[in-house]
Scaffold this motif. Structure first.
Motif, PDB file in Angstrom:
ATOM      1  N   GLY A 156     -96.850 -10.942 -45.308  1.00 35.55           N
ATOM      2  CA  GLY A 156     -95.658 -10.478 -46.027  1.00 35.55           C
ATOM      3  C   GLY A 156     -95.583  -8.959 -46.048  1.00 35.55           C
ATOM      4  O   GLY A 156     -94.514  -8.365 -45.903  1.00 35.55           O
ATOM      5  N   GLU A 178     -83.531 -13.724 -48.448  1.00 34.43           N
ATOM      6  CA  GLU A 178     -84.861 -14.249 -48.135  1.00 34.43           C
ATOM      7  C   GLU A 178     -84.827 -15.767 -48.075  1.00 34.43           C
ATOM      8  O   GLU A 178     -84.301 -16.424 -48.974  1.00 34.43           O
ATOM      9  CB  GLU A 178     -85.849 -13.792 -49.221  1.00 34.43           C
ATOM     10  N   GLN A 180     -87.306 -18.682 -48.283  1.00 35.50           N
ATOM     11  CA  GLN A 180     -88.695 -18.966 -48.651  1.00 35.50           C
ATOM     12  C   GLN A 180     -89.176 -20.290 -48.061  1.00 35.50           C
ATOM     13  O   GLN A 180     -88.391 -21.191 -47.807  1.00 35.50           O
ATOM     14  CB  GLN A 180     -88.820 -19.091 -50.168  1.00 35.50           C
ATOM     15  N   ASN A 189     -95.556 -18.555 -51.437  1.00 39.10           N
ATOM     16  CA  ASN A 189     -95.889 -17.661 -52.560  1.00 39.10           C
ATOM     17  C   ASN A 189     -96.347 -16.295 -52.055  1.00 39.10           C
ATOM     18  O   ASN A 189     -95.886 -15.254 -52.517  1.00 39.10           O
ATOM     19  CB  ASN A 189     -97.025 -18.258 -53.403  1.00 39.10           C
ATOM     20  N   ARG A 191     -96.296 -14.845 -48.895  1.00 38.41           N
ATOM     21  CA  ARG A 191     -95.421 -14.050 -48.022  1.00 38.41           C
ATOM     22  C   ARG A 191     -94.339 -13.372 -48.848  1.00 38.41           C
ATOM     23  O   ARG A 191     -93.902 -12.275 -48.539  1.00 38.41           O
ATOM     24  CB  ARG A 191     -94.809 -14.935 -46.931  1.00 38.41           C
ATOM     25  N   LYS A 192     -93.904 -14.038 -49.886  1.00 34.49           N
ATOM     26  CA  LYS A 192     -92.907 -13.445 -50.790  1.00 34.49           C
ATOM     27  C   LYS A 192     -93.529 -12.257 -51.531  1.00 34.49           C
ATOM     28  O   LYS A 192     -92.956 -11.173 -51.567  1.00 34.49           O
ATOM     29  CB  LYS A 192     -92.439 -14.507 -51.799  1.00 34.49           C
ATOM     30  N   ALA A 196     -92.503  -8.265 -51.160  1.00 36.18           N
ATOM     31  CA  ALA A 196     -91.933  -7.629 -52.357  1.00 36.18           C
ATOM     32  C   ALA A 196     -92.729  -6.393 -52.750  1.00 36.18           C
ATOM     33  O   ALA A 196     -92.158  -5.362 -53.123  1.00 36.18           O
ATOM     34  CB  ALA A 196     -91.903  -8.630 -53.507  1.00 36.18           C
ATOM     35  N   SER A 210     -82.495 -15.212 -52.688  1.00 42.98           N
ATOM     36  CA  SER A 210     -83.774 -15.728 -52.202  1.00 42.98           C
ATOM     37  C   SER A 210     -83.880 -17.196 -52.577  1.00 42.98           C
ATOM     38  O   SER A 210     -83.795 -17.553 -53.748  1.00 42.98           O
ATOM     39  CB  SER A 210     -84.914 -14.930 -52.853  1.00 42.98           C
ATOM     40  N   THR A 212     -85.388 -21.389 -51.173  1.00 41.88           N
ATOM     41  CA  THR A 212     -86.239 -22.097 -50.214  1.00 41.88           C
ATOM     42  C   THR A 212     -85.420 -22.696 -49.076  1.00 41.88           C
ATOM     43  O   THR A 212     -84.314 -23.203 -49.289  1.00 41.88           O
ATOM     44  CB  THR A 212     -87.087 -23.210 -50.873  1.00 41.88           C
ATOM     45  N   HIS A 240     -89.528 -16.815 -44.080  1.00 45.91           N
ATOM     46  CA  HIS A 240     -90.977 -17.016 -44.132  1.00 45.91           C
ATOM     47  C   HIS A 240     -91.529 -17.742 -42.918  1.00 45.91           C
ATOM     48  O   HIS A 240     -92.752 -17.893 -42.810  1.00 45.91           O
ATOM     49  CB  HIS A 240     -91.377 -17.790 -45.397  1.00 45.91           C
TER      50      HIS A 240
END
Ligand code: GYE
Length: 335
Positions: A156, A178, A180, A189, A191-192, A196, A210, A212, A240
């Motif tokens: 990430g 984004e 996810q 979790n 990569r986010k 950030a 953002s 999923t 991701h």
């Protein structure tokens, strides 16, 4: 395989054989010879029970192939079970591996939490566990022998660092959407979080949406369609994984925009389809995440079975790719 059936019939109780059949039934896509293979304890051949997440992405397909091929090459009897994205299926498969008394259990946990009970059961049964690709958030590190896989936070961060460089010296706001991965999964979790952490240093970077996309092309496309409708200005997409990025590319093109130019795209994985899109200018940057964990996993299994100590954490070697680098690497990309 054939001679093993003899051994099996002599060695296994009816109950254990029933357990094996249960895993055979659970296995969505067949890998090893499930029912009728050798159980652990006794002969030299190592039996590994492996619970895979599913078949959600190109990465996962390459990972499954790597595990199956390297088990065969290492002479390890693999009982492969596909959890079809469900934690409950993984827990069932692990319990079944315990009932069969396999020598080693390996699995790629679909989500990070909720593993302590079943991992304790494996420990009590004296069956070593190797975490593959994704980790768990258990506090008790003695519940597994080792974890082999990537540093997803670092991935990430690499994505964020490319972005910071790309917009160096510019002050206009950069609107980012984004996509996810699967909710609760370690790579989603981490990569986010890594991304950030890097972009927060400069307030011009704004994650305006953002959500999923479940690590799949279909969901990546659908969610990107929604983003395009709800967001008046999108400069960057951070996905991701490649598959969600590839799905999003379809949505961007359908909306009459040019992926890679009108909207810059960063993804993670570097599977062949992703690299093809990168070389074609539709993706701008890919952070590599290697799925080829099979050979190292089999080595670790042999060491663990032999009672040797292994590192608690085995990191995968990875790089990053620009469009130019993708053109060079593509002809040799195997997966
Ligand atoms: O990046 C994604 C897959 O856990 C590293 O899972 C893996 C991730 C991979 O579905 O494509």
């Amino acid at each position: 395989m054939r001679y093993l059936e003899d051994v099996v019939l002599k060695k296994w109780s009816a109950a254990v054989l029933a357990g094996a059949l249960a895993v055979g039934a659970l296995a969505g896509c067949g890998g090893g010879d499930d029912a009728g293979s050798s159980g652990g304890g006794g002969d030299d051949k190592i039996t590994m029970g492996f619970s895979q997440v599913g078949a959600e992405s190109g990465w996962r397909t390459a990972n499954t192939k790597s595990i199956q091929e390297s088990a065969a090459a290492a002479g390890i009897d693999l009982k492969f079970s596909d959890a079809q994205g469900k934690q409950e299926n993984q827990i069932k498969a692990i319990r079944s591996f315990i009932a069969q008394r396999v020598d080693v259990i390996a699995f790629s946990p679909v989500v990070e939490s909720g593993w302590d009970t079943v991992l304790k059961e494996a420990k009590d049964a004296n069956i070593p566990v190797i975490l593959t690709d994704r980790s768990v958030d258990s506090q008790d590190k003695t519940l597994y022998k080792t974890f082999i896989g990537s540093d997803f936070v670092l991935e990430g961060k690499k994505a964020g660092e490319w972005l910071v460089k790309e917009y160096e010296g510019k002050s206009d706001p950069v609107n980012i959407v984004e996509l996810q991965g699967t909710p609760g999964a370690a790579p989603a979790n981490d990569r986010k979080a890594g991304f950030a952490e890097v972009i927060k240093a400069d307030p011009k970077f704004k994650i305006v949406a953002s959500q999923t996309g479940q690590f799949t092309r279909t969901d990546g496309k659908e969610v990107m369609e929604a983003f395009l409708k709800s967001q008046p200005k999108i400069d960057v997409l951070y996905a991701h994984n490649d598959d969600m990025g590839l799905g999003a590319i379809e949505a961007i093109e359908a909306a009459g925009k040019k992926p890679g130019t009108d909207i810059k795209i960063i993804t993670v994985d570097a599977v062949k389809d992703g690299m093809t899109a990168l070389a074609a200018g539709k993706i701008n940057y890919i952070v590599e995440c290697s799925p080829l964990l099979g050979p190292q996993l089999m080595d670790l299994a042999k060491k663990v079975k032999a009672g040797e100590t292994v590192e608690q954490r085995v990191l995968t070697q990875e790089t990053t790719f620009t469009q130019e680098q993708a053109k060079t690497a593509l002809p040799d990309r195997k997966y």
